[in-house]
Design a protein around this motif. Sequence first.
Motif, PDB file in Angstrom:
ATOM      1  N   SER A  70      31.571  47.499  71.615  1.00 15.24           N
ATOM      2  CA  SER A  70      32.133  46.590  70.612  1.00 15.24           C
ATOM      3  C   SER A  70      31.050  45.694  70.021  1.00 15.24           C
ATOM      4  CB  SER A  70      33.227  45.727  71.238  1.00 15.24           C
ATOM      5  OG  SER A  70      34.281  46.518  71.729  1.00 15.24           O
ATOM      6  N   ASP A  71      31.258  45.265  68.771  1.00 15.55           N
ATOM      7  CA  ASP A  71      30.227  44.496  68.066  1.00 15.55           C
ATOM      8  C   ASP A  71      30.275  43.010  68.425  1.00 15.55           C
ATOM      9  OD1 ASP A  71      32.342  43.413  66.635  1.00 15.55           O
ATOM     10  OD2 ASP A  71      31.789  44.318  64.719  1.00 15.55           O
ATOM     11  N   MET A  72      29.496  42.212  67.706  1.00 15.44           N
ATOM     12  CA  MET A  72      29.309  40.805  68.055  1.00 15.44           C
ATOM     13  C   MET A  72      30.588  39.985  67.934  1.00 15.44           C
ATOM     14  SD  MET A  72      27.261  38.634  69.285  1.00 15.44           S
ATOM     15  CE  MET A  72      25.601  39.293  69.150  1.00 15.44           C
ATOM     16  N   THR A  73      31.555  40.434  67.140  1.00  8.52           N
ATOM     17  CA  THR A  73      32.811  39.692  67.046  1.00  8.52           C
ATOM     18  C   THR A  73      33.587  39.747  68.352  1.00  8.52           C
ATOM     19  OG1 THR A  73      34.063  41.592  66.177  1.00  8.52           O
ATOM     20  CG2 THR A  73      32.967  40.157  64.572  1.00  8.52           C
ATOM     21  N   ARG A  74      33.189  40.644  69.247  1.00  3.68           N
ATOM     22  CA  ARG A  74      33.829  40.736  70.569  1.00  3.68           C
ATOM     23  C   ARG A  74      32.872  40.298  71.687  1.00  3.68           C
ATOM     24  NH1 ARG A  74      36.676  42.082  66.844  1.00  3.68           N
ATOM     25  NH2 ARG A  74      38.379  43.595  66.852  1.00  3.68           N
ATOM     26  N   GLY A 108      33.541  49.228  63.099  1.00  2.06           N
ATOM     27  CA  GLY A 108      34.717  49.387  62.240  1.00  2.06           C
ATOM     28  C   GLY A 108      34.300  49.211  60.795  1.00  2.06           C
ATOM     29  N   THR A 109      34.938  48.257  60.103  1.00  2.33           N
ATOM     30  CA  THR A 109      34.554  47.957  58.714  1.00  2.33           C
ATOM     31  C   THR A 109      33.588  46.782  58.639  1.00  2.33           C
ATOM     32  OG1 THR A 109      36.473  46.497  58.428  1.00  2.33           O
ATOM     33  CG2 THR A 109      36.744  48.815  57.792  1.00  2.33           C
ATOM     34  N   HIS A 110      33.230  46.209  59.799  1.00  2.00           N
ATOM     35  CA  HIS A 110      32.314  45.073  59.796  1.00  2.00           C
ATOM     36  C   HIS A 110      30.903  45.522  59.439  1.00  2.00           C
ATOM     37  CE1 HIS A 110      35.130  43.263  63.107  1.00  2.00           C
ATOM     38  NE2 HIS A 110      35.703  43.318  61.926  1.00  2.00           N
ATOM     39  N   ILE A 111      30.090  44.580  59.005  1.00  2.00           N
ATOM     40  CA  ILE A 111      28.685  44.859  58.722  1.00  2.00           C
ATOM     41  C   ILE A 111      27.909  44.755  60.027  1.00  2.00           C
ATOM     42  CG2 ILE A 111      26.630  44.077  57.482  1.00  2.00           C
ATOM     43  CD1 ILE A 111      28.511  42.993  55.321  1.00  2.00           C
ATOM     44  N   GLY A 112      27.146  45.762  60.341  1.00  2.00           N
ATOM     45  CA  GLY A 112      26.388  45.772  61.584  1.00  2.00           C
ATOM     46  C   GLY A 112      25.296  44.716  61.606  1.00  2.00           C
ATOM     47  N   ASN A 157      32.001  58.827  63.477  1.00  2.00           N
ATOM     48  CA  ASN A 157      30.550  58.829  63.563  1.00  2.00           C
ATOM     49  C   ASN A 157      30.019  60.190  64.028  1.00  2.00           C
ATOM     50  OD1 ASN A 157      27.984  58.337  65.345  1.00  2.00           O
ATOM     51  ND2 ASN A 157      28.109  56.572  63.995  1.00  2.00           N
ATOM     52  N   LYS A 158      29.023  60.704  63.333  1.00  2.00           N
ATOM     53  CA  LYS A 158      28.491  62.040  63.605  1.00  2.00           C
ATOM     54  C   LYS A 158      27.903  62.145  65.018  1.00  2.00           C
ATOM     55  CE  LYS A 158      25.272  65.467  61.627  1.00  2.00           C
ATOM     56  NZ  LYS A 158      24.364  65.665  62.792  1.00  2.00           N
ATOM     57  N   ASP A 159      27.128  61.158  65.434  1.00  2.00           N
ATOM     58  CA  ASP A 159      26.498  61.224  66.749  1.00  2.00           C
ATOM     59  C   ASP A 159      27.542  61.252  67.858  1.00  2.00           C
ATOM     60  OD1 ASP A 159      24.104  61.203  65.471  1.00  2.00           O
ATOM     61  OD2 ASP A 159      23.537  59.171  66.049  1.00  2.00           O
ATOM     62  N   ALA A 160      28.605  60.483  67.693  1.00  2.00           N
ATOM     63  CA  ALA A 160      29.669  60.468  68.699  1.00  2.00           C
ATOM     64  C   ALA A 160      30.416  61.795  68.709  1.00  2.00           C
ATOM     65  CB  ALA A 160      30.640  59.325  68.433  1.00  2.00           C
ATOM     66  N   LEU A 188      39.202  54.427  66.618  1.00  2.00           N
ATOM     67  CA  LEU A 188      39.816  54.023  65.351  1.00  2.00           C
ATOM     68  C   LEU A 188      40.372  52.613  65.517  1.00  2.00           C
ATOM     69  CD1 LEU A 188      40.935  54.430  62.499  1.00  2.00           C
ATOM     70  CD2 LEU A 188      42.846  55.718  63.481  1.00  2.00           C
ATOM     71  N   PRO A 189      39.717  51.623  64.890  1.00  2.00           N
ATOM     72  CA  PRO A 189      38.752  51.696  63.797  1.00  2.00           C
ATOM     73  C   PRO A 189      37.278  51.760  64.190  1.00  2.00           C
ATOM     74  CG  PRO A 189      39.372  49.420  64.137  1.00  2.00           C
ATOM     75  CD  PRO A 189      40.205  50.234  65.113  1.00  2.00           C
ATOM     76  N   GLY A 190      36.938  51.549  65.471  1.00  2.00           N
ATOM     77  CA  GLY A 190      35.566  51.321  65.910  1.00  2.00           C
ATOM     78  C   GLY A 190      34.491  52.172  65.273  1.00  2.00           C
ATOM     79  N   ILE A 191      34.621  53.514  65.350  1.00  2.00           N
ATOM     80  CA  ILE A 191      33.577  54.397  64.815  1.00  2.00           C
ATOM     81  C   ILE A 191      34.147  55.359  63.781  1.00  2.00           C
ATOM     82  CG2 ILE A 191      32.095  54.236  66.848  1.00  2.00           C
ATOM     83  CD1 ILE A 191      33.228  57.042  67.658  1.00  2.00           C
ATOM     84  N   SER A 192      35.199  54.930  63.100  1.00  2.00           N
ATOM     85  CA  SER A 192      35.830  55.786  62.088  1.00  2.00           C
ATOM     86  C   SER A 192      35.332  55.466  60.685  1.00  2.00           C
ATOM     87  CB  SER A 192      37.353  55.622  62.134  1.00  2.00           C
ATOM     88  OG  SER A 192      37.886  56.173  63.315  1.00  2.00           O
TER      89      SER A 192
END
Length: 428
Positions: A70-74, A108-112, A157-160, A188-192
Amino acid sequence: MKKNYQFKYGDKSVTIPVDESQVIQVINGNDITPLSDIRTALLNSLDTPIDSEPLSTIAQKAGKIALIVSDMTRYWMRQDVIVPLIIDYLVSKCGKSYGDLEIIIATGTHIGGEEEELRKLVTSAVFDKVRTVNHDCKSEDLVYLGTTSYGTDVKINKDAAEADLVICLGAATYHVMAGFGGGRKSILPGISGLETIKHNHAYSLHPEKFITNPEIGNGILEGNPLNEDMLEAAAMVKNLFMVTLVTDTEFRLASIFSGHWKTSWLRACDEVRRIYTVPIKEKADVVITSCGGYPKDESLYQGTKAVDNVISSLKDGGTLILLLEGRNGGGSPDYFDWIKPLVDGTFEKELRENFTVGGYIFFLNCEQARRFNILMYSSIPAEIVKPMGIKAYDDLDKLMADADLEGKSIYIIPTGSTVLPVVEDNTK
């Protein structure tokens, strides 16, 4: 007699004096002892997983392994504590090389985040050894896995998609749209892809009325179209192993559930219900709550999850005093963009035609502001949120004066983003 109540706000705390005679209850989660030895608890969870072979057995047979984080929001779930332990387990116990591993941040839709943020998430020691990348929901090389019964084309995500083993690290909490966070949300939504996420999340709206879909909500899984669609998407991912964290209401790690991607996560959801759900006898005139400080209150997009939880304890038309720093404003890039269609009267048309997650959360906040008198102590300027019906203040004394608490019943909820008050059935 007035008593001082402390609430977390950003990196600090604020004090609000309240007449004790008016306070029905201070609502905290149920008492639980946090984990004293996180490493041992995690290793036990990986070695004796739920409805699965041990992770070591699975990993030893795998070539490429993708760890979804999970990203920084979590960040409240403290990925920086857990990720190094998982990486060490895969290398030391499972015999994997660092080159076999990749960490994908489930944005997800967040900016990395930039490199500094990624190092904070996974630690510099891990970042320097394991390829760590942000998922890009707009990437041109997303892989199509299939279409759900809800008509959602699942692209991830392709790598996943090409990994021999996908390990998802998430945390289960109440979620106003999906019922619970964690688990299948890492996919979904994480790597979709963006369109996959938009189609899924559009089920948040009632199909005929411009209101929230009554089939979704905190703790609702059965019949919830978002959740069921997410489950179908996750089931399309091969060799999926889940690690789900549960924290107490102070964000201290309390439990770890690993194993089968669905059943282990459902066990975590049961634990969330046990910790966070607090029975109450009645609704109050006023609720005073904090999101729990940073990063829970870093933006309206994230922070209003506290509103989603605590309004179950507030009478219709009641006053909600919300402490939300909001250093990142709306949070989602398009959140405040929806003010214009709101003011212009084209909100429903535009949201249905071009649904975004940020747009729905904005709509939900407007919907809540129509039901309740929301007074928000925040760094977000008052003029920005005024069209939404939210009253923002940078002066806490002025806010409390306008709240006019005299003679009103009050709930104090120190951490609204985790606690879910529920009126007991026999008093509804």
